[in-house]
Design a protein around this motif. Structure first.
Motif, PDB file in Angstrom:
ATOM      1  N   HIS A   1      56.423  31.430 -35.949  1.00  0.00           N
ATOM      2  CA  HIS A   1      55.896  31.136 -37.228  1.00  0.00           C
ATOM      3  C   HIS A   1      56.632  31.786 -38.269  1.00  0.00           C
ATOM      4  CE1 HIS A   1      51.874  29.317 -35.519  1.00  0.00           C
ATOM      5  NE2 HIS A   1      52.649  28.602 -35.455  1.00  0.00           N
TER       6      HIS A   1
ATOM      7  N   TYR B   1      44.880  34.714 -39.396  1.00  0.00           N
ATOM      8  CA  TYR B   1      45.857  34.836 -38.286  1.00  0.00           C
ATOM      9  C   TYR B   1      45.755  35.595 -37.251  1.00  0.00           C
ATOM     10  CZ  TYR B   1      50.374  33.397 -36.641  1.00  0.00           C
ATOM     11  OH  TYR B   1      51.718  33.117 -35.963  1.00  0.00           O
TER      12      TYR B   1
ATOM     13  N   ASN C   1      48.838  28.798 -39.989  1.00  0.00           N
ATOM     14  CA  ASN C   1      50.343  28.954 -40.429  1.00  0.00           C
ATOM     15  C   ASN C   1      50.757  27.491 -41.499  1.00  0.00           C
ATOM     16  OD1 ASN C   1      53.082  29.729 -40.296  1.00  0.00           O
ATOM     17  ND2 ASN C   1      53.425  27.778 -39.065  1.00  0.00           N
TER      18      ASN C   1
END
Length: 337
Positions: free
Chosen positions: A228, A149, A173
């Motif tokens: 997120h 990420y 995510n």
């Protein structure tokens, strides 16, 4: 806890409503009303992970660990009949085109015209192994997702809203949220409705809204990862509230519950048919008022979804009968001597 003890009907209903609402920006007076797609997606992926983990870790005298092929066969046979039906409808209405065998595979095999289908199919294999780990192992897998990420996030053009864009970045995510569903199932957490969970959900929603309103207004695009971050507590506390008996029991006693259960049961079909129907309707540019446009957008989606479910069930039953007959009555070899 068994799977039956936690009723996720209301959460599925909310996911369906939020996803549908997020696609209606051309049919409402203010496009800002058409929001909540990321939250709806998160509820969907959480429940997918939760349900898979509960199934893979079922206990009982007749329970046994399925093989990977049996597991995939069961899941894909649930998804693909509806995918094939709606994809054919999109071909017939000239929304997608095929010029080669590669295009054929892209439409009917993978990735399909539906991004969430391509994501779910990819998630199935790692979830098969990760969902059966102990909770600490699942939590470790979630933590390790921070590595890709962060690496991919650092390469994004953060001057625009990209974390929920059409590329594959958001998959990291949503895979993490899928694993959170697995973790909740493995921990056997019982939904708890109390003042703390209600306050925590409201605070998470407030933080999500504040982030949405301020990040780009104050030129802080580098902070959009917060979109997120807030999804995790929103989904977690939504599970505690909307899957609790405190909320579910009175809902079941109302005349609304059959409609809620119907829409929740049509989650897959509604996701698919709205992609085809709403996009096609947008292209028509009908000069109707918003009330009429909303009816034109929503009523056919429900009808098409029910029809798609019926057709996909018939397809699945037909294939199952053919396979069963082939196994019971295999063709005898011809004696050429």
């Amino acid at each position: 806890m068994t799977r039956r003890q936690t009723d996720t009907t209301l959460m599925l209903f909310m996911a369906t409503v939020l996803i549908t609402l997020s696609h209606l920006d051309a049919f409402v007076p203010d496009p800002r009303i058409a929001t909540g797609g990321a939250i709806g997606n998160s509820l969907f992926f959480f429940l997918s992970g939760y349900g898979l983990a509960m199934s893979l870790n079922a206990t009982g005298s007749d329970a046994s660990a399925p093989s990977l092929l049996a597991y995939l066969g069961k899941r894909l046979s649930r998804l693909y009949p509806a995918v094939l039906i709606v994809a054919c409808a999109m071909l017939a209405t000239d929304q997608i085109h095929m010029a080669s065998i590669t295009d054929f595979a892209a439409v009917f095999v993978w990735p399909t015209p539906f991004w969430f289908i391509s994501a779910v199919v990819v998630f199935y294999v790692p979830v098969f192994y990760l969902a059966r780990l102990k909770p600490a192992g699942i939590a470790m897998a979630m933590a390790l997702l921070l590595v890709p990420y962060t690496a991919f996030y650092s390469q994004l053009d953060l001057s625009t809203f990209v974390v929920e864009g059409p590329d594959y970045f958001k998959w990291i995510n949503y895979f993490g949220i899928t694993l959170m569903g697995c973790l909740v199932a493995r921990l056997k957490l019982a939904p708890k409705f109390n003042l703390f969970t209600v306050a925590a959900l409201l605070m998470s929603l407030l933080l999500f809204l504040v982030t949405k309103l301020t990040v780009f207004r104050y030129d802080m695009g580098h902070m959009q990862f917060l979109f997120h971050v807030w999804l995790y507590p929103i989904v977690f506390f939504s599970f505690h509230i909307f899957s609790s008996e405190t909320v579910q029991k009175p809902l079941r006693a109302t005349p609304l519950f059959p409609a809620v259960a119907l829409l929740a049961g049509l989650t897959l079909e509604i996701y698919l048919t709205q992609t085809a129907w709403i996009h096609w309707l947008e292209e028509q540019n009908y000069a109707f008022g918003h009330a009429v446009l909303l009816v034109l957008a929503l009523v056919p989606v429900l009808i098409f979804s029910i029809l798609t479910r019926w057709l996909s069930n018939r397809m699945t039953a037909g294939v199952s009968r053919l396979v069963t007959q082939h196994r019971v009555n295999p063709q005898k070899p011809v004696d050429l001597t």
